[in-house]
Design a protein around this motif. Structure first.
Motif, short mmCIF file in Angstrom:
data_model
loop_
_atom_site.label_atom_id
_atom_site.label_comp_id
_atom_site.label_asym_id
_atom_site.label_seq_id
_atom_site.Cartn_x
_atom_site.Cartn_y
_atom_site.Cartn_z
N ALA A 1 0.82 -1.21 0.00
CA ALA A 1 0.00 0.00 0.00
C ALA A 1 0.86 1.26 0.00
N ALA A 2 2.10 1.16 0.44
CA ALA A 2 3.00 2.31 0.48
C ALA A 2 3.75 2.50 -0.84
N ALA A 3 3.60 1.58 -1.77
CA ALA A 3 4.40 1.58 -2.99
C ALA A 3 3.96 2.52 -4.11
N PRO A 4 2.69 2.92 -4.21
CA PRO A 4 2.29 3.70 -5.39
C PRO A 4 3.11 4.96 -5.67
N SER A 5 3.46 5.73 -4.66
CA SER A 5 4.21 6.96 -4.94
C SER A 5 5.60 6.64 -5.47
N LEU A 6 6.23 5.60 -4.95
CA LEU A 6 7.54 5.21 -5.49
C LEU A 6 7.41 4.70 -6.92
N ARG A 7 6.33 3.97 -7.18
CA ARG A 7 6.11 3.45 -8.52
C ARG A 7 5.93 4.61 -9.51
N GLU A 8 5.16 5.62 -9.11
CA GLU A 8 4.95 6.79 -9.97
C GLU A 8 6.27 7.52 -10.23
N ASP A 9 7.08 7.66 -9.19
CA ASP A 9 8.40 8.30 -9.36
C ASP A 9 9.26 7.53 -10.35
N THR A 10 9.23 6.21 -10.24
CA THR A 10 10.03 5.36 -11.12
C THR A 10 9.57 5.49 -12.57
N VAL A 11 8.27 5.50 -12.78
CA VAL A 11 7.74 5.65 -14.14
C VAL A 11 8.15 6.99 -14.73
N ARG A 12 8.02 8.06 -13.95
CA ARG A 12 8.41 9.39 -14.44
C ARG A 12 9.90 9.47 -14.75
N LEU A 13 10.72 8.96 -13.84
CA LEU A 13 12.17 9.02 -14.02
C LEU A 13 12.60 8.18 -15.22
N THR A 14 12.07 6.99 -15.34
CA THR A 14 12.40 6.13 -16.48
C THR A 14 11.97 6.78 -17.79
N GLY A 15 10.78 7.38 -17.78
CA GLY A 15 10.31 8.07 -18.99
C GLY A 15 11.21 9.22 -19.38
N PHE A 16 11.65 10.00 -18.39
CA PHE A 16 12.55 11.11 -18.70
C PHE A 16 13.86 10.59 -19.27
N ILE A 17 14.43 9.59 -18.62
CA ILE A 17 15.71 9.04 -19.09
C ILE A 17 15.56 8.51 -20.52
N ALA A 18 14.46 7.79 -20.79
CA ALA A 18 14.23 7.24 -22.13
C ALA A 18 14.11 8.36 -23.16
N SER A 19 13.54 9.49 -22.77
CA SER A 19 13.38 10.60 -23.72
C SER A 19 14.71 11.22 -24.12
N VAL A 20 15.73 11.01 -23.32
CA VAL A 20 17.05 11.60 -23.57
C VAL A 20 17.98 10.61 -24.28
N LEU A 21 17.72 9.32 -24.12
CA LEU A 21 18.60 8.30 -24.70
C LEU A 21 18.35 8.12 -26.18
N PRO A 22 19.39 7.69 -26.91
CA PRO A 22 19.20 7.45 -28.35
C PRO A 22 18.36 6.21 -28.60
N PRO A 23 17.57 6.21 -29.68
CA PRO A 23 16.81 5.02 -30.04
C PRO A 23 17.76 3.95 -30.57
N PRO A 24 17.39 2.75 -30.80
CA PRO A 24 16.02 2.26 -30.86
C PRO A 24 15.51 1.65 -29.55
N ASN A 25 16.38 1.37 -28.59
CA ASN A 25 15.96 0.66 -27.37
C ASN A 25 16.00 1.58 -26.16
N ALA B 1 15.56 1.73 -18.34
CA ALA B 1 15.35 0.82 -17.20
C ALA B 1 16.69 0.31 -16.68
N GLY B 2 17.60 -0.02 -17.59
CA GLY B 2 18.92 -0.50 -17.19
C GLY B 2 19.73 0.58 -16.49
N LEU B 3 19.65 1.81 -16.98
CA LEU B 3 20.40 2.90 -16.37
C LEU B 3 19.85 3.21 -14.98
#
Length: 188
Positions: free
Chosen positions: A122-146, A152-154
């Motif tokens: 029950a305490a996990a949702p805020s951490l999960r949201e932070d992880t999704v946002r951070l991973t999304g930001f990192i992915a937006s900066v990394l070169p494609p295709p993966n 996620a690896g970084l």
């Protein structure tokens, strides 16, 4: 005339005490009584602001999140108008890693919260949201295709480096060298 009470200041005083107890003794030592003693206030005052341990934990996690955001913002401000994606990620991740005494307590508390959410879903949702946002930001900066998988690896690398820094297995220099080597692989 009644004294004006700054409720946010008192909540922060209590959260800081919780973080000191958690950093020094682990989350299992966190109780209303221990936190009150550390803050120099009554247990009743702690209960006035936080009805449960979970409420205290959520507020303290918000404080850690805010401190981390401030560190990242300050570090990024020094990069200028158009930093390279590699420099942007290195700066952000270095600001999040527990590289010195000032950031180690926050790192210990953040790690303890991560473990706490493993047994308190029950305490996990805020951490999960932070992880999704951070991973999304990192992915937006990394070169494609993966970019998504690389993000996620970084993020996993960052968390692992944080654990090794907190455990004393890596020095700050070793952690930053590992981060640089990984960023070199990602950016070529």
């Amino acid at each position: 005339m009644p004294k004006k009470v700054d409720h946010q200041e008192r909540r922060t005083l209590i959260a800081d005490a919780l973080m000191r107890v958690a950093a020094d003794q682990g989350l299992e030592a966190v109780s209303l009584r221990h936190v009150a003693a550390e803050a120099g206030v009554s247990a009743g005052m702690v209960q006035h602001y936080f009805r449960t341990k979970d409420e205290m934990m959520a507020f303290a996690l918000a404080v850690v999140r805010e401190r981390s955001q401030i560190r990242v913002t300050e570090a990024m401000a020094g990069l200028g108008a158009d930093p390279s994606p590699r420099l942007l990620l290195r700066t952000m991740i270095a600001a999040l890693l527990p590289l010195d005494e000032r950031t180690r307590d926050d790192g210990r508390v953040a790690l303890a919260f991560l473990a706490y959410t493993a047994v308190r879903p029950a305490a996990a949702p805020s951490l999960r949201e932070d992880t999704v946002r951070l991973t999304g930001f990192i992915a937006s900066v990394l070169p494609p295709p993966n970019a998504d998988a690389a993000a996620a690896g970084l993020l996993a690398l960052m968390e692992g480096l944080g654990v090794y820094l907190l455990g004393g297995q890596y020095t700050a220099e070793q952690a930053l060298a590992a981060l640089d080597a990984h960023l070199d692989l990602l950016f070529g």
